[in-house]
Design a protein around this motif. Sequence first.
Motif, PDB file in Angstrom:
ATOM      1  N   ASP A  60       0.818  -1.223   0.000  1.00 43.15           N
ATOM      2  CA  ASP A  60       0.000   0.000   0.000  1.00 43.15           C
ATOM      3  C   ASP A  60       0.855   1.279   0.000  1.00 43.15           C
ATOM      4  OD1 ASP A  60       1.022   0.111   2.566  1.00 43.15           O
ATOM      5  OD2 ASP A  60      -0.940   0.111   3.564  1.00 43.15           O
ATOM      6  N   ARG A  61       2.183   1.105  -0.111  1.00 45.90           N
ATOM      7  CA  ARG A  61       3.154   2.205  -0.201  1.00 45.90           C
ATOM      8  C   ARG A  61       3.159   3.115   1.032  1.00 45.90           C
ATOM      9  NH1 ARG A  61       4.383   3.577  -5.995  1.00 45.90           N
ATOM     10  NH2 ARG A  61       5.749   5.029  -4.943  1.00 45.90           N
ATOM     11  N   SER A  62       2.733   2.571   2.186  1.00 51.36           N
ATOM     12  CA  SER A  62       2.728   3.372   3.414  1.00 51.36           C
ATOM     13  C   SER A  62       3.960   3.121   4.283  1.00 51.36           C
ATOM     14  CB  SER A  62       1.469   3.066   4.242  1.00 51.36           C
ATOM     15  OG  SER A  62       1.531   1.729   4.724  1.00 51.36           O
ATOM     16  N   ALA A  63       4.777   2.134   3.904  1.00 52.10           N
ATOM     17  CA  ALA A  63       5.954   1.789   4.702  1.00 52.10           C
ATOM     18  C   ALA A  63       7.074   1.312   3.773  1.00 52.10           C
ATOM     19  CB  ALA A  63       5.602   0.705   5.713  1.00 52.10           C
ATOM     20  N   VAL A  64       8.283   1.285   4.315  1.00 51.00           N
ATOM     21  CA  VAL A  64       9.447   0.815   3.564  1.00 51.00           C
ATOM     22  C   VAL A  64      10.252  -0.095   4.485  1.00 51.00           C
ATOM     23  CG1 VAL A  64      10.928   2.790   4.167  1.00 51.00           C
ATOM     24  CG2 VAL A  64      11.347   1.546   2.051  1.00 51.00           C
ATOM     25  N   LYS A  65      10.966  -1.067   3.894  1.00 52.95           N
ATOM     26  CA  LYS A  65      11.861  -1.915   4.677  1.00 52.95           C
ATOM     27  C   LYS A  65      13.108  -2.237   3.868  1.00 52.95           C
ATOM     28  CE  LYS A  65      10.296  -6.596   3.520  1.00 52.95           C
ATOM     29  NZ  LYS A  65       9.785  -7.838   4.082  1.00 52.95           N
ATOM     30  N   ALA A  66      14.152  -2.624   4.584  1.00 50.24           N
ATOM     31  CA  ALA A  66      15.355  -3.145   3.945  1.00 50.24           C
ATOM     32  C   ALA A  66      15.120  -4.631   3.716  1.00 50.24           C
ATOM     33  CB  ALA A  66      16.571  -2.927   4.829  1.00 50.24           C
ATOM     34  N   ARG A  67      15.500  -5.128   2.557  1.00 48.25           N
ATOM     35  CA  ARG A  67      15.308  -6.540   2.238  1.00 48.25           C
ATOM     36  C   ARG A  67      16.315  -7.437   2.940  1.00 48.25           C
ATOM     37  NH1 ARG A  67      14.158  -4.802  -3.730  1.00 48.25           N
ATOM     38  NH2 ARG A  67      11.945  -5.249  -3.839  1.00 48.25           N
ATOM     39  N   TYR A  68      17.500  -6.913   3.231  1.00 45.58           N
ATOM     40  CA  TYR A  68      18.565  -7.711   3.840  1.00 45.58           C
ATOM     41  C   TYR A  68      19.587  -6.789   4.490  1.00 45.58           C
ATOM     42  CZ  TYR A  68      21.153  -6.372  -0.341  1.00 45.58           C
ATOM     43  OH  TYR A  68      21.769  -5.648  -1.332  1.00 45.58           O
ATOM     44  N   GLY A  69      20.547  -7.360   5.205  1.00 42.69           N
ATOM     45  CA  GLY A  69      21.632  -6.598   5.807  1.00 42.69           C
ATOM     46  C   GLY A  69      21.373  -6.161   7.232  1.00 42.69           C
ATOM     47  N   HIS A  70      20.403  -6.768   7.884  1.00 45.55           N
ATOM     48  CA  HIS A  70      20.011  -6.334   9.223  1.00 45.55           C
ATOM     49  C   HIS A  70      20.962  -6.811  10.324  1.00 45.55           C
ATOM     50  CE1 HIS A  70      16.325  -6.407   6.799  1.00 45.55           C
ATOM     51  NE2 HIS A  70      15.996  -5.353   7.508  1.00 45.55           N
ATOM     52  N   THR A  71      21.183  -5.937  11.279  1.00 38.67           N
ATOM     53  CA  THR A  71      21.842  -6.308  12.530  1.00 38.67           C
ATOM     54  C   THR A  71      20.858  -6.105  13.682  1.00 38.67           C
ATOM     55  OG1 THR A  71      22.716  -4.078  12.895  1.00 38.67           O
ATOM     56  CG2 THR A  71      24.141  -5.633  11.723  1.00 38.67           C
ATOM     57  N   ASN A  72      19.685  -5.599  13.377  1.00 39.91           N
ATOM     58  CA  ASN A  72      18.702  -5.301  14.417  1.00 39.91           C
ATOM     59  C   ASN A  72      17.768  -6.491  14.654  1.00 39.91           C
ATOM     60  OD1 ASN A  72      17.072  -5.100  12.156  1.00 39.91           O
ATOM     61  ND2 ASN A  72      16.828  -2.883  12.281  1.00 39.91           N
ATOM     62  N   HIS A  73      16.716  -6.271  15.363  1.00 37.83           N
ATOM     63  CA  HIS A  73      15.794  -7.286  15.858  1.00 37.83           C
ATOM     64  C   HIS A  73      14.803  -7.831  14.824  1.00 37.83           C
ATOM     65  CE1 HIS A  73      13.618  -3.535  15.810  1.00 37.83           C
ATOM     66  NE2 HIS A  73      12.500  -4.225  15.839  1.00 37.83           N
ATOM     67  N   VAL A  74      14.825  -7.390  13.609  1.00 34.85           N
ATOM     68  CA  VAL A  74      13.767  -7.762  12.667  1.00 34.85           C
ATOM     69  C   VAL A  74      13.824  -9.235  12.287  1.00 34.85           C
ATOM     70  CG1 VAL A  74      13.661  -5.434  11.730  1.00 34.85           C
ATOM     71  CG2 VAL A  74      14.992  -7.152  10.556  1.00 34.85           C
ATOM     72  N   SER A  75      12.662  -9.755  11.929  1.00 30.45           N
ATOM     73  CA  SER A  75      12.532 -11.145  11.507  1.00 30.45           C
ATOM     74  C   SER A  75      11.976 -11.145  10.084  1.00 30.45           C
ATOM     75  CB  SER A  75      11.578 -11.889  12.449  1.00 30.45           C
ATOM     76  OG  SER A  75      11.365 -13.195  11.977  1.00 30.45           O
ATOM     77  N   ILE A  76      12.874 -11.263   9.117  1.00 32.00           N
ATOM     78  CA  ILE A  76      12.477 -11.261   7.715  1.00 32.00           C
ATOM     79  C   ILE A  76      12.382 -12.724   7.261  1.00 32.00           C
ATOM     80  CG2 ILE A  76      13.108 -10.529   5.379  1.00 32.00           C
ATOM     81  CD1 ILE A  76      12.657  -8.115   7.091  1.00 32.00           C
ATOM     82  N   LYS A  77      11.241 -13.117   6.764  1.00 30.02           N
ATOM     83  CA  LYS A  77      11.045 -14.486   6.273  1.00 30.02           C
ATOM     84  C   LYS A  77      11.473 -14.553   4.819  1.00 30.02           C
ATOM     85  CE  LYS A  77       9.207 -15.836  10.118  1.00 30.02           C
ATOM     86  NZ  LYS A  77      10.158 -16.150  11.129  1.00 30.02           N
ATOM     87  N   LEU A  78      12.443 -15.400   4.539  1.00 32.95           N
ATOM     88  CA  LEU A  78      12.981 -15.525   3.188  1.00 32.95           C
ATOM     89  C   LEU A  78      12.787 -16.954   2.686  1.00 32.95           C
ATOM     90  CD1 LEU A  78      16.363 -13.700   3.842  1.00 32.95           C
ATOM     91  CD2 LEU A  78      14.357 -12.756   2.709  1.00 32.95           C
TER      92      LEU A  78
END
Length: 182
Positions: A60-78
């Motif tokens: 819905d173009r209301s948010a943005v995220k990084a696809r990879y490269g995280h050192t923070n707490h996020v949980s990206i399902k790949l």
Amino acid sequence: MSHNEHQSKRLAYLLRHSSLPDIHGWMPLADLITRHGFTAELLKDIVYNDEFGRYEFSSDRSAVKARYGHTNHVSIKLPPAIPPKRLYHGTSEKAVERILSEGIKRMQRQYVHLSETMEKAIRVGKRHGKPVVMAIGAEAMYRDGYTFHFIIQDVWLTSYIEPRYISIVTDDEKSTSPLCES
């Protein structure tokens, strides 16, 4: 460094390394605009023109995220993916000995980043000094049970690379790359 490059680095920091994104890595555009000084146009430019495909907008173009490269707490399902026979990793001369003895570790990030092209690995390696390109036996790793994830634009991720799957790309092999010419 141009204004857009500086802002792109700020966005990378906020999305990949700060505690601001939600558990899935999303950060509302409204927050980036009102609290962090971005404009909608600048965010659009960064997301759509990033050479490594680092970012994406929500549907819905209301948010943005990084696809990879995280050192923070996020949980990206790949989703897992079958890699090509060979992938590449760019690093600096000073890291070579350690990598050849210990393998390529994810360090503070969630994954090791790999490329399908030597050219992109050279660009990554140049960020750390004189670049060294390592060829990774991805097909053999996959056969041996390692999991790979394809992100976008030839970016691949895995959790760890044992030394036995790593070889240094020779100068003769690199000489075919226009980025290696001095």
